[in-house]
Write a protein that holds these residues in place. Sequence first.
Motif, PDB file in Angstrom:
ATOM      1  N   CYS A  53       6.714  -8.727  -0.500  1.00 59.30           N
ATOM      2  CA  CYS A  53       5.251  -8.414  -0.511  1.00 59.30           C
ATOM      3  C   CYS A  53       5.036  -6.935  -0.759  1.00 59.30           C
ATOM      4  CB  CYS A  53       4.703  -8.717   0.991  1.00 59.30           C
ATOM      5  SG  CYS A  53       3.527  -9.762   1.223  1.00 59.30           S
ATOM      6  N   THR A  54       4.530  -6.799  -1.998  1.00 55.59           N
ATOM      7  CA  THR A  54       4.485  -5.409  -2.500  1.00 55.59           C
ATOM      8  C   THR A  54       3.003  -5.109  -2.767  1.00 55.59           C
ATOM      9  OG1 THR A  54       4.533  -6.151  -4.609  1.00 55.59           O
ATOM     10  CG2 THR A  54       6.479  -5.595  -3.810  1.00 55.59           C
ATOM     11  N   ALA A  55       2.385  -3.914  -2.712  1.00 59.57           N
ATOM     12  CA  ALA A  55       1.177  -3.543  -2.747  1.00 59.57           C
ATOM     13  C   ALA A  55       1.194  -2.392  -3.771  1.00 59.57           C
ATOM     14  CB  ALA A  55       0.531  -2.958  -1.481  1.00 59.57           C
ATOM     15  N   PRO A  56      -0.123  -2.171  -4.692  1.00 58.10           N
ATOM     16  CA  PRO A  56      -0.106  -0.912  -5.546  1.00 58.10           C
ATOM     17  C   PRO A  56      -0.483   0.276  -4.694  1.00 58.10           C
ATOM     18  CG  PRO A  56      -2.309  -2.329  -5.268  1.00 58.10           C
ATOM     19  CD  PRO A  56      -1.051  -3.223  -4.678  1.00 58.10           C
ATOM     20  N   ASN A  58      -2.069   3.329  -2.831  1.00 56.75           N
ATOM     21  CA  ASN A  58      -3.320   3.383  -1.894  1.00 56.75           C
ATOM     22  C   ASN A  58      -3.615   1.801  -1.359  1.00 56.75           C
ATOM     23  OD1 ASN A  58      -3.699   6.092  -2.601  1.00 56.75           O
ATOM     24  ND2 ASN A  58      -4.549   5.584  -4.467  1.00 56.75           N
ATOM     25  N   ALA A  59      -2.575   1.003  -1.226  1.00 57.43           N
ATOM     26  CA  ALA A  59      -2.906  -0.223  -0.468  1.00 57.43           C
ATOM     27  C   ALA A  59      -1.880  -0.563   0.320  1.00 57.43           C
ATOM     28  CB  ALA A  59      -3.229  -1.192  -1.817  1.00 57.43           C
ATOM     29  N   THR A  60      -2.188  -1.596   1.145  1.00 56.73           N
ATOM     30  CA  THR A  60      -1.208  -1.957   2.141  1.00 56.73           C
ATOM     31  C   THR A  60      -0.928  -3.354   2.028  1.00 56.73           C
ATOM     32  OG1 THR A  60      -1.873  -0.500   3.681  1.00 56.73           O
ATOM     33  CG2 THR A  60      -0.605  -2.057   4.614  1.00 56.73           C
ATOM     34  N   ALA A  61       0.488  -3.825   1.820  1.00 59.61           N
ATOM     35  CA  ALA A  61       0.761  -5.230   1.771  1.00 59.61           C
ATOM     36  C   ALA A  61       1.142  -5.779   3.443  1.00 59.61           C
ATOM     37  CB  ALA A  61       1.878  -5.353   1.118  1.00 59.61           C
ATOM     38  N   THR A  62       0.900  -6.948   3.637  1.00 64.95           N
ATOM     39  CA  THR A  62       1.360  -7.668   4.859  1.00 64.95           C
ATOM     40  C   THR A  62       1.625  -9.040   4.485  1.00 64.95           C
ATOM     41  OG1 THR A  62      -0.869  -8.511   5.305  1.00 64.95           O
ATOM     42  CG2 THR A  62      -0.222  -6.319   6.401  1.00 64.95           C
ATOM     43  N   CYS A  63       2.592  -9.684   5.432  1.00 59.11           N
ATOM     44  CA  CYS A  63       2.990 -11.140   5.455  1.00 59.11           C
ATOM     45  C   CYS A  63       2.494 -11.565   6.518  1.00 59.11           C
ATOM     46  CB  CYS A  63       4.212 -11.195   4.917  1.00 59.11           C
ATOM     47  SG  CYS A  63       5.056 -12.770   5.003  1.00 59.11           S
ATOM     48  N   ARG A  64       1.653 -12.498   6.654  1.00 56.80           N
ATOM     49  CA  ARG A  64       1.184 -13.306   8.003  1.00 56.80           C
ATOM     50  C   ARG A  64       1.216 -14.841   7.663  1.00 56.80           C
ATOM     51  NH1 ARG A  64      -3.419  -8.972   9.027  1.00 56.80           N
ATOM     52  NH2 ARG A  64      -2.319  -7.417   9.884  1.00 56.80           N
ATOM     53  N   THR A  66       3.538 -16.665   6.568  1.00 59.20           N
ATOM     54  CA  THR A  66       3.762 -16.795   5.165  1.00 59.20           C
ATOM     55  C   THR A  66       2.917 -16.665   4.127  1.00 59.20           C
ATOM     56  OG1 THR A  66       3.334 -19.169   5.175  1.00 59.20           O
ATOM     57  CG2 THR A  66       5.456 -18.663   6.192  1.00 59.20           C
ATOM     58  N   HIS A  67       1.897 -15.935   4.129  1.00 60.42           N
ATOM     59  CA  HIS A  67       0.828 -15.494   3.284  1.00 60.42           C
ATOM     60  C   HIS A  67       1.031 -14.187   3.038  1.00 60.42           C
ATOM     61  CE1 HIS A  67      -0.648 -19.729   3.047  1.00 60.42           C
ATOM     62  NE2 HIS A  67      -0.747 -19.554   4.385  1.00 60.42           N
ATOM     63  N   ARG A  68       0.857 -13.643   1.753  1.00 62.59           N
ATOM     64  CA  ARG A  68       1.034 -12.194   1.334  1.00 62.59           C
ATOM     65  C   ARG A  68      -0.531 -11.697   1.122  1.00 62.59           C
ATOM     66  NH1 ARG A  68       4.249 -13.072  -3.919  1.00 62.59           N
ATOM     67  NH2 ARG A  68       3.330 -15.026  -3.642  1.00 62.59           N
ATOM     68  N   THR A  69      -0.984 -10.751   1.745  1.00 62.66           N
ATOM     69  CA  THR A  69      -2.291 -10.224   1.559  1.00 62.66           C
ATOM     70  C   THR A  69      -2.049  -8.774   1.153  1.00 62.66           C
ATOM     71  OG1 THR A  69      -2.407  -9.748   3.944  1.00 62.66           O
ATOM     72  CG2 THR A  69      -3.245 -11.706   3.152  1.00 62.66           C
ATOM     73  N   VAL A  70      -2.878  -8.102   0.408  1.00 61.32           N
ATOM     74  CA  VAL A  70      -2.992  -6.687   0.286  1.00 61.32           C
ATOM     75  C   VAL A  70      -4.367  -6.168   0.657  1.00 61.32           C
ATOM     76  CG1 VAL A  70      -2.929  -5.057  -1.569  1.00 61.32           C
ATOM     77  CG2 VAL A  70      -1.365  -6.915  -1.802  1.00 61.32           C
ATOM     78  N   SER A  71      -4.496  -5.016   1.372  1.00 66.58           N
ATOM     79  CA  SER A  71      -5.433  -4.445   1.889  1.00 66.58           C
ATOM     80  C   SER A  71      -5.685  -3.288   1.109  1.00 66.58           C
ATOM     81  CB  SER A  71      -5.431  -4.293   3.382  1.00 66.58           C
ATOM     82  OG  SER A  71      -5.201  -5.364   4.032  1.00 66.58           O
ATOM     83  N   ALA A  72      -6.835  -2.594   0.749  1.00 68.57           N
ATOM     84  CA  ALA A  72      -7.160  -1.704   0.008  1.00 68.57           C
ATOM     85  C   ALA A  72      -7.207  -0.321   1.119  1.00 68.57           C
ATOM     86  CB  ALA A  72      -8.334  -1.805  -0.857  1.00 68.57           C
ATOM     87  N   ARG A  73      -6.749   0.681   0.739  1.00 66.12           N
ATOM     88  CA  ARG A  73      -7.041   1.966   1.637  1.00 66.12           C
ATOM     89  C   ARG A  73      -7.724   3.061   1.015  1.00 66.12           C
ATOM     90  NH1 ARG A  73      -1.296   4.491   3.817  1.00 66.12           N
ATOM     91  NH2 ARG A  73      -1.024   2.256   3.659  1.00 66.12           N
ATOM     92  N   SER A  74      -8.663   3.439   1.576  1.00 63.34           N
ATOM     93  CA  SER A  74      -9.759   4.357   1.001  1.00 63.34           C
ATOM     94  C   SER A  74      -8.870   5.682   0.707  1.00 63.34           C
ATOM     95  CB  SER A  74     -10.984   4.923   1.795  1.00 63.34           C
ATOM     96  OG  SER A  74     -10.413   5.054   2.959  1.00 63.34           O
ATOM     97  N   VAL A  75      -9.147   6.231  -0.255  1.00 66.58           N
ATOM     98  CA  VAL A  75      -8.529   7.428  -0.788  1.00 66.58           C
ATOM     99  C   VAL A  75      -9.678   8.614  -0.572  1.00 66.58           C
ATOM    100  CG1 VAL A  75      -7.472   8.852  -2.663  1.00 66.58           C
ATOM    101  CG2 VAL A  75      -7.304   6.301  -2.550  1.00 66.58           C
ATOM    102  N   GLY A  76      -9.231   9.697   0.256  1.00 67.66           N
ATOM    103  CA  GLY A  76     -10.271  10.496   0.493  1.00 67.66           C
ATOM    104  C   GLY A  76     -10.069  11.933   0.469  1.00 67.66           C
TER     105      GLY A  76
END
Length: 76
Positions: A53-56, A58-64, A66-76
Amino acid sequence: CSVPNGVAECRDRRCAVGSCTGRFANCDMNVANGCEVDTGDSLMHCGRCGVACTAPANATATCRATHRTVSARSVG
């Protein structure tokens, strides 16, 4: 013999991992630690062995579950 989080079997007169229980998997192929990975929440083995599970940036990857998700993180 016994296998953590799995079912042991005998192969060529040696203890081996016959199968893993639930979401567990034998990703390192080491019978001593058995089915060592919970693929339901592992970032290195999400859903199955070797699926990271990788993320670009400014984002966070999670595995829940068995499903991969990527959450965007605000840059500030």
